[in-house]
Design an enzyme around this catalytic site. Structure first.
Site, PDB file in Angstrom:
ATOM      1  N   ALA A   3       0.826  -1.202   0.000  1.00  0.00           N
ATOM      2  CA  ALA A   3       0.000   0.000   0.000  1.00  0.00           C
ATOM      3  C   ALA A   3       0.862   1.254   0.000  1.00  0.00           C
ATOM      4  CB  ALA A   3      -0.932   0.001   1.209  1.00  0.00           C
ATOM      5  N   TYR A   9     -12.347  -1.043   8.479  1.00  0.00           N
ATOM      6  CA  TYR A   9     -12.554  -1.061   7.035  1.00  0.00           C
ATOM      7  C   TYR A   9     -13.950  -0.552   6.684  1.00  0.00           C
ATOM      8  CZ  TYR A   9      -8.450  -4.093   7.283  1.00  0.00           C
ATOM      9  OH  TYR A   9      -7.208  -4.604   7.533  1.00  0.00           O
ATOM     10  N   HIS A  34      -8.869 -10.747   0.582  1.00  0.00           N
ATOM     11  CA  HIS A  34      -9.270  -9.989  -0.606  1.00  0.00           C
ATOM     12  C   HIS A  34     -10.748 -10.155  -0.922  1.00  0.00           C
ATOM     13  CE1 HIS A  34      -4.948  -9.684  -2.464  1.00  0.00           C
ATOM     14  NE2 HIS A  34      -5.074  -9.047  -1.322  1.00  0.00           N
ATOM     15  N   LYS A  43      -3.082  -8.452  -6.451  1.00  0.00           N
ATOM     16  CA  LYS A  43      -2.899  -9.835  -6.858  1.00  0.00           C
ATOM     17  C   LYS A  43      -2.321 -10.602  -5.662  1.00  0.00           C
ATOM     18  CE  LYS A  43       1.495  -9.022  -6.810  1.00  0.00           C
ATOM     19  NZ  LYS A  43       2.179  -9.521  -5.594  1.00  0.00           N
TER      20      LYS A  43
END
Length: 345
Positions: free
Chosen positions: A30, A72, A93, A111
């Protein structure tokens, strides 16, 4: 006249419209993303979310991000966030992409897109149902070097493609990040490192089948070293391998009946510093493409997502949904043959 490489047609990232990003998961990748957004695009990271308010605040301080959240849920609810970059571990994910999509936010998901194809299908179905963009952050496929490879292959310069070879090995085990060792976090070499060679072969060949895999597993049951052979839809063979127990120069080669491509330099075939060489059967270098900018490679995926959003598309050109599906299906089959499973699968 000697054959030449096809020129890339990747637009200047600084010409893409700006997007206000929210970062979900303030880890190392990130930070790379935030640096590329700031230095290489007109977009900006405006918010960051973590399960730890302290970690989120620290990330915000390092990268000049306006708002930080200790959950989140609060991040995806931020009305000032136009798109969410999902940078949590592979194991999360699926849930985090669905969380953002349910809040009405398009997503760019690191990914490997998810742990497996079934989870990927659920994310893509949710994006489709909501009319939102979902893209895989396989950043290499957005690079100009990969566009050179694709266009050169499509233009027939190599003749018939017979073989794709690619490797990705980094010394990250047993003393590396916990996420690579832990089945709970979808660890192992394949999803973290092997996804690069698999995605490259998919990029060149347009899919893989007849997959054959072998490898070695850790005491916790994740793959340490994995080799893969597969076949493309037009008969080309892929020979791929990855390891988190050793390090190599990480080259790649595309071999055709008339010429071959060699990708190397800058630390790896998939990096923004890699050069592309067109080589004759006798070893003569016929042409080369060398990147003029080697920093902030993530800027290209950021810009392409911005262009897709501006045009109302749900997929990016560089990594369409079918490419994500194909890569996930290949890695599912590799793990099946290796005997690697993750909790809850």
């Amino acid at each position: 006249m000697a054959p030449t490489l096809s020129a890339p047609q990747v637009p200047d990232p600084m010409q893409a419209p700006p997007v206000r990003w929210g970062v979900l998961g303030p880890g190392g990748i990130a930070s790379t993303f935030a640096g590329a957004v700031r230095a290489g695009t007109r977009s900006m990271v405006v918010a960051v979310g973590s399960r730890s308010a302290e970690r989120a605040a620290a990330f915000a301080g390092r990268h000049g991000v306006e708002r930080s959240y200790g959950s989140y849920e609060d991040l995806v609810a931020d009305e000032g966030v136009e798109a969410v970059y999902v940078a949590s571990p592979h194991s999360e994910h699926h849930a985090h992409a669905l969380l953002a999509l349910a809040a009405g936010k398009p997503v760019l998901v690191e990914k490997a897109f998810t742990r497996n194809l079934a989870e990927a299908e659920e994310v893509l179905a949710a994006a489709d149902a909501e009319g939102l963009l979902a893209a895989e952050a396989m950043w290499s496929r957005y690079l100009p070097s990969y566009d050179v490879v694709r266009r050169t292959v499509e233009d027939g310069t190599l003749g018939d493609v017979l073989l794709v070879e690619a490797e990705h090995a980094q010394l990250l085990w047993p003393d590396g990040p916990e996420r690579l060792s832990s089945p709970d976090l979808a660890g192992g070499a394949l999803l973290d490192l092997g996804v690069y060679p698999v995605a490259f072969a998919d990029h060149v060949l347009g899919g893989l089948d007849a997959v054959r895999a072998s490898g070695t597993l850790s005491d916790l049951g994740v793959d340490v070293t994995t080799t893969v052979t597969a076949r493309g839809p037009r008969g080309g063979i892929a020979h791929l391998w990855c390891s988190m127990g050793a390090a190599t120069a990480c080259p790649a080669t595309v071999v055709g009946t008339r010429a071959r491509l060699e990708l190397s330099g800058g630390g790896s075939f998939y990096g923004s510093g890699a050069s592309v060489h067109l080589v004759a059967p006798d070893g003569t270098v016929l042409d080369e493409w060398v990147p003029t900018v080697t920093e902030h490679g993530f800027r290209h995926q950021v810009a392409e997502v911005a262009r897709a959003l501006a045009e109302g598309r749900q997929e990016t050109w560089s990594v369409p949904w079918d490419a994500t599906r194909r890569v996930m299906a290949t890695m599912d089959e590799v793990r099946r043959q290796l005997g690697v499973t993750y909790p809850g699968e």
